[in-house]
Design a protein around this motif. Structure first.
Motif, PDB file in Angstrom:
ATOM      1  N   ASP B  34     -33.552  35.750  -6.886  1.00 41.99           N
ATOM      2  CA  ASP B  34     -32.798  36.215  -5.773  1.00 41.99           C
ATOM      3  C   ASP B  34     -33.303  38.017  -5.582  1.00 41.99           C
ATOM      4  O   ASP B  34     -33.692  38.414  -6.327  1.00 41.99           O
ATOM      5  CB  ASP B  34     -31.329  36.296  -6.449  1.00 41.99           C
ATOM      6  CG  ASP B  34     -30.693  35.021  -6.213  1.00 41.99           C
ATOM      7  OD1 ASP B  34     -31.143  34.248  -5.618  1.00 41.99           O
ATOM      8  OD2 ASP B  34     -29.819  34.740  -7.274  1.00 41.99           O
ATOM      9  N   PRO B  35     -33.086  38.314  -4.455  1.00 39.75           N
ATOM     10  CA  PRO B  35     -32.181  37.869  -3.261  1.00 39.75           C
ATOM     11  C   PRO B  35     -32.984  37.074  -2.348  1.00 39.75           C
ATOM     12  O   PRO B  35     -32.338  36.434  -1.700  1.00 39.75           O
ATOM     13  CB  PRO B  35     -31.594  39.218  -2.516  1.00 39.75           C
ATOM     14  CG  PRO B  35     -33.070  39.938  -2.715  1.00 39.75           C
ATOM     15  CD  PRO B  35     -33.389  39.811  -3.948  1.00 39.75           C
ATOM     16  N   GLY B  37     -34.702  34.057  -3.023  1.00 40.23           N
ATOM     17  CA  GLY B  37     -34.109  32.429  -3.259  1.00 40.23           C
ATOM     18  C   GLY B  37     -35.159  31.406  -2.919  1.00 40.23           C
ATOM     19  O   GLY B  37     -34.547  30.340  -2.629  1.00 40.23           O
ATOM     20  N   LYS B  41     -35.177  28.633   0.474  1.00 38.91           N
ATOM     21  CA  LYS B  41     -33.790  28.926  -0.179  1.00 38.91           C
ATOM     22  C   LYS B  41     -33.191  27.963  -1.160  1.00 38.91           C
ATOM     23  O   LYS B  41     -32.091  27.662  -1.382  1.00 38.91           O
ATOM     24  CB  LYS B  41     -32.914  29.107   0.957  1.00 38.91           C
ATOM     25  CG  LYS B  41     -33.198  30.263   2.147  1.00 38.91           C
ATOM     26  CD  LYS B  41     -33.669  31.276   1.464  1.00 38.91           C
ATOM     27  CE  LYS B  41     -34.338  32.322   2.401  1.00 38.91           C
ATOM     28  NZ  LYS B  41     -35.222  33.320   1.526  1.00 38.91           N
ATOM     29  N   ARG B  44     -31.888  29.593  -4.324  1.00 35.59           N
ATOM     30  CA  ARG B  44     -30.993  30.799  -4.083  1.00 35.59           C
ATOM     31  C   ARG B  44     -29.804  30.856  -5.130  1.00 35.59           C
ATOM     32  O   ARG B  44     -29.281  29.788  -5.177  1.00 35.59           O
ATOM     33  CB  ARG B  44     -30.429  30.981  -2.475  1.00 35.59           C
ATOM     34  CG  ARG B  44     -29.334  31.854  -2.097  1.00 35.59           C
ATOM     35  CD  ARG B  44     -28.878  31.504  -0.679  1.00 35.59           C
ATOM     36  NE  ARG B  44     -29.858  32.185   0.270  1.00 35.59           N
ATOM     37  CZ  ARG B  44     -29.813  31.712   1.574  1.00 35.59           C
ATOM     38  NH1 ARG B  44     -28.847  30.916   1.807  1.00 35.59           N
ATOM     39  NH2 ARG B  44     -30.235  32.255   2.366  1.00 35.59           N
ATOM     40  N   THR B  48     -29.740  34.510 -10.519  1.00 30.29           N
ATOM     41  CA  THR B  48     -28.630  35.502 -10.732  1.00 30.29           C
ATOM     42  C   THR B  48     -27.911  34.629 -11.863  1.00 30.29           C
ATOM     43  O   THR B  48     -27.234  35.406 -12.776  1.00 30.29           O
ATOM     44  CB  THR B  48     -27.858  35.574  -9.407  1.00 30.29           C
ATOM     45  OG1 THR B  48     -28.568  36.463  -8.551  1.00 30.29           O
ATOM     46  CG2 THR B  48     -26.763  36.619  -9.758  1.00 30.29           C
TER      47      THR B  48
END
Lengths: 299, 336
Positions: B34-35, B37, B41, B44, B48
């Motif tokens: 992230d951010p 991802g 994606k 994503r 975190t």
């Protein structure tokens, strides 16, 4: 060192008699490297060996019968006869036959160690020629970035199969390590106590989380690359053999130890050559039991 | 489960569940944290939530799969994301010579639970180095499994099963599927239903319940969407009924569950998006011919992408890759 020396002599002899299938790469002249490291490595460290790995295996396991059985494809072979000279696996020891391939793998094992078993390390043996492979640099980069406990042991014997280092390497190994901010330690001797003393502290730093270390051993290959394929001029080979450690030792103690190992290996050859052929799944029971214990411990 | 779920969200949820279930599972790849991802994606939010297990790597495909191999040797499991399937060639050595061989070359079975995810295929205008379907290069490698995702198969089940098998695997994921919808259980669309047959990971069979098939189509997941479009057209315009088989594992592939239907239909077309020559489809066609010789009314047809790089320009790309129209044409031609 004498065990390794006589083991390799025995292999070349078996070759000459046509009793060895395929190929094998002896480490004649390079015995001091794994023997010196034996005292610096724990059984819980990972060791990644390469195509010239008989010495690495014997220094770690003192198991000439298992190794010879593997090379000859007989019962009791370390890898059941599937792997041969270059592909051995026992506990946390593994060898494989593609140059440079095991460096990123060692980095992965070191990542595991860093997360779960701090204080241990992943040791990987390579030669000077292996520095031509991109995998070396990908691994060094990641190991340095993440301060992984990787000990890169370079057996710099000055020749890759038939190509001298001068024809294959621009710059130096030290310079290449420096480019990644990786510590480099040069060993210019084959005196085992001296090597151990000089490496004790740097290897300790690797274990403590300081990041990877490249140890470059100046060594020499006094035998052929494999079988009998040495293209070096005879005078160069004579020069190398004249400085070989085996020539330096004299006296009754050495004579006795030398004779002991010679006859030990001869006995191993007699024993193993009398065994029936290996089948897959007939790995040395010693290896299987160890592996089961190790897997239970890691479950 | 949500009634409608994008394939990308389904993949993300499956990876999340797998990471939560096993703290010895790692996800490795470029730009996956992230951010950002991941380029598509798929990862994503994962770094975190699982910062130790989700690791952004340098641009080092071979090195990264090597890292996964080392983790696997030490008793962990690892999933590697290739940003594009095209780049998996850079990791070929680690996959074929290290991961796959390590399973058996030490004389006893050794688990190598790694899985390499490969966003594959064209139709996005990404051009020759970002659009290939390289499945064929991984076929027939001992102890290496090749999977392809589909809108019919559950991704979490695929991940769990592949990693639990201890056999290293390469999983192809057609990029076009990411933004599309998963097919809810049982219903391919308003015309076709589907169900899974065969042993794990199963083959999806999409068909019109009332209509005995005139033709059996066999395709991996990425082409399955286009095949469904072709099947719809064939049924509505020509009253030709097709049955679609979508295996989740391409190699080794279990053909047994397909044989009865293929024998009954007589007409079989195997479709894939890889370039022609030495393909999954050709190998499968040979196996079907061998198994059904004397029971087929016509040769098994093979439909592949052209023997060409994948062009960037949309009109040129269309000419090279398999389209729904080329599938329906192949079926019609095969009947004449």
């Amino acid at each position: 060192m004498l065990l390794i020396r006589h083991f390799e002599y025995a292999l070349l002899d078996l070759f000459a008699r046509g009793e060895l299938h395929g190929t094998t790469h002896t480490c004649l002249g390079q015995e001091a490297v794994p023997v010196a490291l034996r005292a610096l490595l724990s059984p819980d460290d990972f060791v990644f060996s390469n195509h010239r790995g008989h010495g690495h295996y014997l220094a770690r396991f003192d198991d000439p019968a298992g190794l010879l059985a593997e090379i000859l494809g007989r019962v009791g072979a370390v890898s059941g006869g599937m792997g041969g000279s270059q592909h051995l696996r026992r506990g946390r020891y593994l060898s494989t036959g593609v140059q440079g391939e095991s460096l990123p793998v060692a980095a992965g094992a070191a990542l595991h160690v860093a997360h779960r078993e701090p204080g241990r390390l992943a040791c990987v043996y390579i030669g000077d020629g292996t520095w031509g492979e991109g995998a070396v640099y990908e691994a060094l980069n990641m190991a340095a970035l993440w301060r992984l406990p990787v000990l890169v042991v370079v057996e710099h014997n000055g020749i890759a199969q038939s190509t001298p280092t001068s024809a294959a390497m621009a710059g130096t190994i030290a310079g290449r390590a420096a480019a990644f901010g990786v510590a480099h330690h040069y060993v210019g001797t084959d005196d085992v106590p001296t090597i151990r003393q000089s490496l004790d502290e740097p290897v300790g730093r690797v274990r403590a989380g300081a990041g990877p270390l490249v140890v470059e051993f100046a060594t020499q290959r006094i035998g052929p690359h494999s079988k009998g394929d040495d293209s070096r001029p005879p005078e160069e080979l004579d020069r190398l053999r004249a400085t070989d450690w085996y020539q330096r030792y004299r006296g009754p103690v050495f004579q006795r130890l030398d004779a002991e190992q010679r006859s030990r290996v001869a006995e191993v050859v007699r024993d193993v050559t009398a065994r029936p052929p290996a089948r897959p799944g007939t790995s040395s029971s010693l290896v299987v039991v160890e592996e089961e214990q190790w897997q239970r411990a890691n479950a | 489960m949500a009634a409608r779920q994008r394939v990308a969200d389904h993949l993300n949820a499956a990876l999340c569940a797998a990471l939560a279930a096993d703290d010895r599972l790692y996800v490795l790849g470029q730009d996956i944290t992230d951010p950002y991802g991941g380029a598509f994606k798929i990862t994503r939010g994962l770094s975190t939530r699982f910062p130790r297990q989700v690791i952004g790597t340098p641009i080092s495909e071979g090195g990264t799969v090597g890292l996964a191999n080392g983790l696997a040797l030490a008793g962990n499991r690892a999933i590697v994301e290739m940003m594009f399937a095209d780049f998996v060639t850079l990791a070929f050595d680690q996959i074929v010579n290290f991961a796959a061989k390590s399973v058996s070359m030490y004389g006893r079975r050794a688990p190598m639970p790694i899985l390499v995810r490969c966003p594959t295929g064209g139709h996005r205008g990404y051009g020759p180095t970002h659009s290939q379907s390289l499945q064929k290069h991984f076929l027939g490698v001992p102890d290496l499994d090749v999977y392809e995702i589909s809108p019919f198969h559950d991704y979490g089940d695929l991940l769990d099963g592949a990693l639990a098998s201890g056999v290293p695997s390469v999983v192809f994921e057609d990029k076009v599927l990411y933004t599309g919808w998963r097919r809810p259980p049982g219903t391919a669309d308003d015309l076709f239903s589907y169900h899974l047959i065969g042993s794990w990971p199963g083959t999806a069979v999409a068909r019109i319940e009332e209509a005995p098939p005139d033709c059996v189509l066999i395709t991996p997941g990425g082409v399955a969407e286009r095949t469904l479009t072709a099947m719809r057209e064939l049924f509505v315009r020509y009253e030709i009924s097709c049955e679609l088989y979508v295996p989740a594992r391409l190699d080794p592939m279990d053909v047994e569950p397909i044989l009865p239907a293929a024998a009954r239909a007589g007409q079989v077309v195997v479709v894939e998006d890889g370039t022609s020559g030495g393909t999954w489809a050709a190998d499968l066609a040979h196996r079907l011919h061998t198994a059904l010789w004397g029971r087929l009314s016509r040769p098994v047809r093979v439909l592949c992408a052209a023997d060409s790089v994948v062009p960037s320009a949309a009109h040129l790309e269309r000419e090279v890759l398999v389209q729904a129209e080329s599938i329906s044409t192949a079926v019609l031609e095969g009947r004449s």
